[in-house]
Design an enzyme around this catalytic site. Structure first.
Site, short mmCIF file in Angstrom:
data_model
loop_
_atom_site.label_atom_id
_atom_site.label_comp_id
_atom_site.label_asym_id
_atom_site.label_seq_id
_atom_site.Cartn_x
_atom_site.Cartn_y
_atom_site.Cartn_z
N SER A 184 -2.37 -11.07 2.82
CA SER A 184 -1.88 -11.04 1.45
C SER A 184 -1.43 -12.39 0.91
O SER A 184 -1.46 -12.61 -0.29
CB SER A 184 -0.75 -10.03 1.33
OG SER A 184 0.26 -10.31 2.27
N HIS A 212 -5.15 -4.47 0.80
CA HIS A 212 -5.65 -5.38 -0.25
C HIS A 212 -7.17 -5.42 -0.27
O HIS A 212 -7.75 -6.16 -1.07
CB HIS A 212 -5.13 -6.81 -0.01
CG HIS A 212 -3.72 -7.04 -0.46
ND1 HIS A 212 -3.36 -7.09 -1.79
CD2 HIS A 212 -2.59 -7.22 0.25
CE1 HIS A 212 -2.05 -7.32 -1.88
NE2 HIS A 212 -1.55 -7.39 -0.66
N LYS A 243 -2.28 0.20 -4.80
CA LYS A 243 -2.90 -1.04 -5.30
C LYS A 243 -4.15 -0.65 -6.11
O LYS A 243 -4.02 -0.10 -7.19
CB LYS A 243 -3.17 -1.99 -4.13
CG LYS A 243 -1.86 -2.52 -3.52
CD LYS A 243 -2.04 -3.57 -2.43
CE LYS A 243 -0.69 -4.18 -2.07
NZ LYS A 243 -0.30 -3.96 -0.68
#
Ligand code: PLP
Length: 397
Positions: A184, A212, A243
């Site tokens: 990240s 992610h 996300k």
């Protein structure tokens, strides 16, 4: 309150203020999108959210959440195994498994919980945990809750150290190799082909937290395994629904049915904590269906990322290279990163600066995150503001 505690806490807060690392909230008055309404600032361009696919304000995602709220109420008022499992949970878990190409999936209220469920449950006294030093805090804490025979923390993406760690295990030990899919702070990818290869050679189990990566990497957004042509080759995946996949909340473990079943039987965050609210299960399920019916949003995200990187280079800024939607620009000192992000906000552009101790001293950075919700003129405006502000700050020395 107890006076000694009060004084200790005040001192701790003052130290944060003195160090310039005291955090304050930016309060939004609108859904997460390319542009948001920020209290006290008005309209602000967001280059800092995890809303990678722009799905958190998508009409179908909102409609599914509203319908879920109508049909199932605010929540389960129960953990999964007592009376907290509703149709939307099972549907979401099936959708996730189908999307990720795994036998099964099980959900938690967050990926933080999913990691804290998975790792301690799969760890016994005969287990070795092998973990990348830059893994997400939730994986680190999950490992702290586990009681393995040994931990091996290998330097970031250092495959020689991972191999040495695996070599040092007894053949009959359970070996869990734990890694982020996309890291990240760097935005780089795990060296998954090498990791999968090493796991095969040394009888290890690969666990990838693709929070992610899911919705972002791979032609159809199935994440880092798809990116590397390794769909179906990673033993266990975890990820967030907070996300790209709708942005609400929730997390999952996806993998073999036996893994999900053991988690259902034994994982403490699912045994002792409420189920994901059905409304969130509904909106997350809708987000995945939108993504499956229109993989064009993944392409839009990728095009935006390429375009934004090109705009930065044209303006003399050199971000760290990488293939994900995270674009870090190193600026050096922590105070500088904080100052740059504050000045950008004054220009109506929201980008977060990260410094020590989140990243090593001297490598403070502005972390841009791309989104399919951004349009070309947003990208130009963002790149212009970044170049102007960083130029100004560096000229001031
Ligand atoms: C964001 C993130 C999490 C936390 O996800 P939540 O669902 O918000 O708890 C966990 N792991 C990684 C790698 C992340 O990037």
């Amino acid at each position: 309150m107890n006076r000694r505690l009060q004084e200790q806490l005040e001192a701790e807060l003052q130290a944060l203020r003195d160090a310039g690392t005291y955090k304050t909230f930016n309060c939004l008055d609108s859904p997460m999108d390319a542009l948001v309404q920020m209290q006290g600032r008005g309209e602000v361009l967001v280059l800092s959210s995890n809303n990678y696919l722009g799905l958190s304000a998508h009409p179908s995602v909102i409609a599914a959440g509203v319908e879920g709220l109508r049909r199932y109420g605010a929540g389960t008022a129960s953990v999964r195994f007592i009376c907290g499992t509703c149709t939307p949970h099972l549907e979401l878990e099936q959708t996730l498994a189908g999307f990720l190409g795994t036998e099964a999936a099980t959900t938690y209220v967050s990926c933080w919980n999913a990691n804290e469920a998975l790792i301690p449950t799969l760890t016994d006294g005969n287990t070795v945990l092998l973990s990348d030093e830059l893994n997400h805090a939730s994986l680190i804490d999950a490992m702290r809750l586990a009681r393995p025979a040994r931990k091996v923390i290998y330097r970031h993406s250092n495959m020689d150290e991972l191999r040495d760690g695996l070599r040092g295990c007894d053949p009959q030990q359970r070996k869990l190799i734990i890694t982020d899919g996309v890291f990240s702070m760097e935005g780089d990818l795990a060296r998954l082909p090498d990791i999968v290869q090493l796991a095969r050679e040394y009888d290890g189990v690969v666990i990838v937290d693709d929070s992610h990566g899911v919705g972002v990497m791979g032609a159809t957004g199935r994440g880092v395994p798809e990116h590397f042509g390794l769909l179906g080759e990673v033993d266990i995946l975890t990820g967030t629904l907070g996300k790209a996949l709708g942005g609400a909340a929730g997390g999952y473990v996806a993998g073999p049915r036996a893994v999900c079943d053991v988690l259902t039987q034994r994982s403490r965050p699912q045994l002792f904590s409420n189920a994901l609210p059905p409304t969130v299960a509904c909106s997350a399920g809708a987000a995945i269906r939108v993504l499956q019916s229109d993989p064009g949003c993944v392409r839009r995200l990728r095009d935006n990322t390429a375009q934004f990187r090109a705009l930065l280079l044209e303006r003399g800024l050199t971000p760290l290279e990488g293939e994900s939607a995270i674009i870090p620009i190193l600026v050096g000192e922590t105070a500088l990163a904080i100052r740059i992000s504050r000045m950008l906000l004054e220009e109506g552009v929201f980008v977060t600066g990260f410094g020590f101790p989140v990243v090593p001293e001297g490598t403070a950075r502005i972390r841009v995150q791309m989104s399919a919700a951004l349009e070309s003129h947003h990208l130009v405006r963002g790149a212009d503001a970044l170049a102007r502000v960083i130029g100004k700050v560096q000229a001031a020395g």
